[in-house]
Design an enzyme around this catalytic site. Sequence first.
Site, PDB file in Angstrom:
ATOM      1  CE  LYS A 182      -0.590   2.788   2.743  1.00  0.00           C
ATOM      2  NZ  LYS A 182      -0.586   3.693   3.694  1.00  0.00           N
ATOM      3  CB  THR A 193       3.040   5.172   5.621  1.00  0.00           C
ATOM      4  OG1 THR A 193       2.169   3.985   6.106  1.00  0.00           O
ATOM      5  CG2 THR A 193       3.751   6.338   6.926  1.00  0.00           C
ATOM      6  CD  GLU A 280      -0.941  11.214  -1.338  1.00  0.00           C
ATOM      7  OE1 GLU A 280      -2.113  11.035  -0.227  1.00  0.00           O
ATOM      8  OE2 GLU A 280      -0.737  12.036  -1.547  1.00  0.00           O
ATOM      9  CB  SER A 409     -12.890  20.978   3.066  1.00  0.00           C
ATOM     10  OG  SER A 409     -12.493  20.164   2.104  1.00  0.00           O
TER      11      SER A 409
END
Lengths: 409, 409
Positions: A182, A193, A280, A409
């Site tokens: 992962k 991580t 990401e 948010s």
Amino acid sequence: MAVNLHAPSAADLHAVPGVRIGVAMAGIRKADRKDLVVFALDEGTVAAGVFTRNRFCAAPVQLCREHLTAGAGIRALVVNTGNANAGTGADGLVRARRSCDTAARLLGLRPQQVLPFSTGVILETLPIDRLEAGLPAAVAALRPDAWLDAAEGIMTTDTVLKAASRQLSIGGRTVTVTGIAKGAGMIRPDMATMLGFVATDAVIGQAALDALVREAADGSFNCITVDGDTSTNDSFVLMATQRAGHARIDTLDSAQGRALRDAVVAVSAQLAQAIVRDGEGATKFITVRVEGGRDIAECRRVAYAIAHSPLVKTAFFASDPNLGRILAAVGYAGIADLDQGLIDLYLDDVHVASQGGRHPRYEEAQGQRVMKQSEITVRVLLHRGNASSTVWTCDLSHDYVSINADYRS
Amino acid sequence: MAVNLHAPSAADLHAVPGVRIGVAMAGIRKADRKDLVVFALDEGTVAAGVFTRNRFCAAPVQLCREHLTAGAGIRALVVNTGNANAGTGADGLVRARRSCDTAARLLGLRPQQVLPFSTGVILETLPIDRLEAGLPAAVAALRPDAWLDAAEGIMTTDTVLKAASRQLSIGGRTVTVTGIAKGAGMIRPDMATMLGFVATDAVIGQAALDALVREAADGSFNCITVDGDTSTNDSFVLMATQRAGHARIDTLDSAQGRALRDAVVAVSAQLAQAIVRDGEGATKFITVRVEGGRDIAECRRVAYAIAHSPLVKTAFFASDPNLGRILAAVGYAGIADLDQGLIDLYLDDVHVASQGGRHPRYEEAQGQRVMKQSEITVRVLLHRGNASSTVWTCDLSHDYVSINADYRS
């Protein structure tokens, strides 16, 4: 989002004799998601690990190191997501010990035979009561063919689960190597991580396995970067259950040792590259290869300078052949006596720069063509030695900022 | 966009006796913008400079070093934007020399008395013909009160022009220190890098000025980062015209030397902080202070690890008190024997972490309150020595990605 990455199916993942896996929902941070994974390993299993070099390492990393050197024989792994148990001081260590104690009691082991792993938010207290309450369900669920479930159970910001498997023949016996990993950013608010777990039923001694886990890490997880942030929890563990029935491997220099090494490195590299492909906000998968250095260390420095540069990464995101940024990164990589007049730069097959300047036949349209691809190789020739090194990375996109800025948010 | 930064007015900028400035539009990359600045310095001026440590340094940087050591007496600076003349090989050096030759001819100087500076796109040929064609207009425009024009003439991605000025009394004489700078990201496609020019009419010897330019850089431009990319063209030059009429300063350890140093460092720091306040996409100005290190070097390593972390910077952008990311950066800054159990972390006056873990009285609302500010100080106490260091940086926003990704679209 992920670049040319698809989850394997359960049928692609060979069970490893001697390994059973149980997955449960413990509600550690969020309800109704798999967040607790237990590996149970047959008696006789040999294990080895490499861990983050971050001095601010998480409590479970500290315990893993302690238990691996205790020599009691590792028989179980306990992995939670949702909380990293890092930046938690002495209290974090107490809680990590409790997770080992409880797992050991349920499995009839000693606590030193259990390795703990956590991934998630840093600087928050591990809800150990919830973890302990979930352990019986995970133990009750133990079965050999739960690799896909386990890969899902350790995901955080990952958008695609990461697992790889292959088989080879050693001494006429079929040997299996299967692993999961992962990771998407190095650290991450409510998650975090990189974790990697690879198991094999190969018969291999402790010393050879210790060497193998380092070689596998160096050829895989130590060659990737998403954002350059070294996590507090990075862990990679290699387990060998000794069940395959071939003659024991005591050195990686034998033919059988090399065969096993190649398989373990290949599985590990596939997992490591999957982390970058799922980086990401990643829209491109970039291979940075630096050749002609005096030693591997300086090649790695140059490769990482390129791979970490926000300006290089945003140029890749924009498909913008703004390749002077790559030369600038080469220049500040920290090689004090680098001669810029020797440098060659290639983008795939396009010769962009030679002798430190723009190649006379390089045209922007060539760079533009390559930059539009989803997979790109940057190749830098230093012309000062024979060493080389390769690093895999991704681009830096608006989504990277969104993923890392907007989570509350 | 820029964080609490406003351009000074022309009246705020004191002319420096012995310095005349001429600005022109040479059309180097775009038409109808000021892109060429000439400084003319009276005879007797002493100059000193510090330059990028990037091994891929631009041709003008190489020539600056050569001319500063030639000892002919620096009498002029020629600065262009729109093209960095970096990554241009031997041809770039020829073109940079031509700019010095032409300026010297127009000003009645020798070429070694001219320092060239370029800022802009890397890996593209400097249009020296256009630069040379623009020089007569710049020379014709020379006047003492053009500092504001000069600050505008060296802008690239800057959104606010950067200039600072102050006066002090030395030996009963009024001494002026005035400077300009440019920079917003470290390197930038059709523009680039950091330049700083500070002039004074103080009377100071070469050796003391050499020391002063290093001290000023260490207390200003060497303490900032926007994105961690060391430019190919960074240059900071300090000029002293010797016109103020006080007794000559030969050491910075005298009272008069200290007074001048404080003024030069203050002007330089104001310019350097202006670069960060105008950092590409910046919405916050962050001061990172690391205390209690064994030496300044390790404090700087820790401060820069925090200031460069994309995860820390995106958390600031989001006003997200995700402060474990700061501890993680402390941990991977490269101090091999760091004891995480000693670390304190403060956000302004809020005690976030002590003994390496969350402070017992820290509450998220406190962190949230500070994170919402436009100016924030991060303070890390290492508790292993008496050294300290400060770095200024900004956050990482969507606009950073846009500015650096979208320039050709």
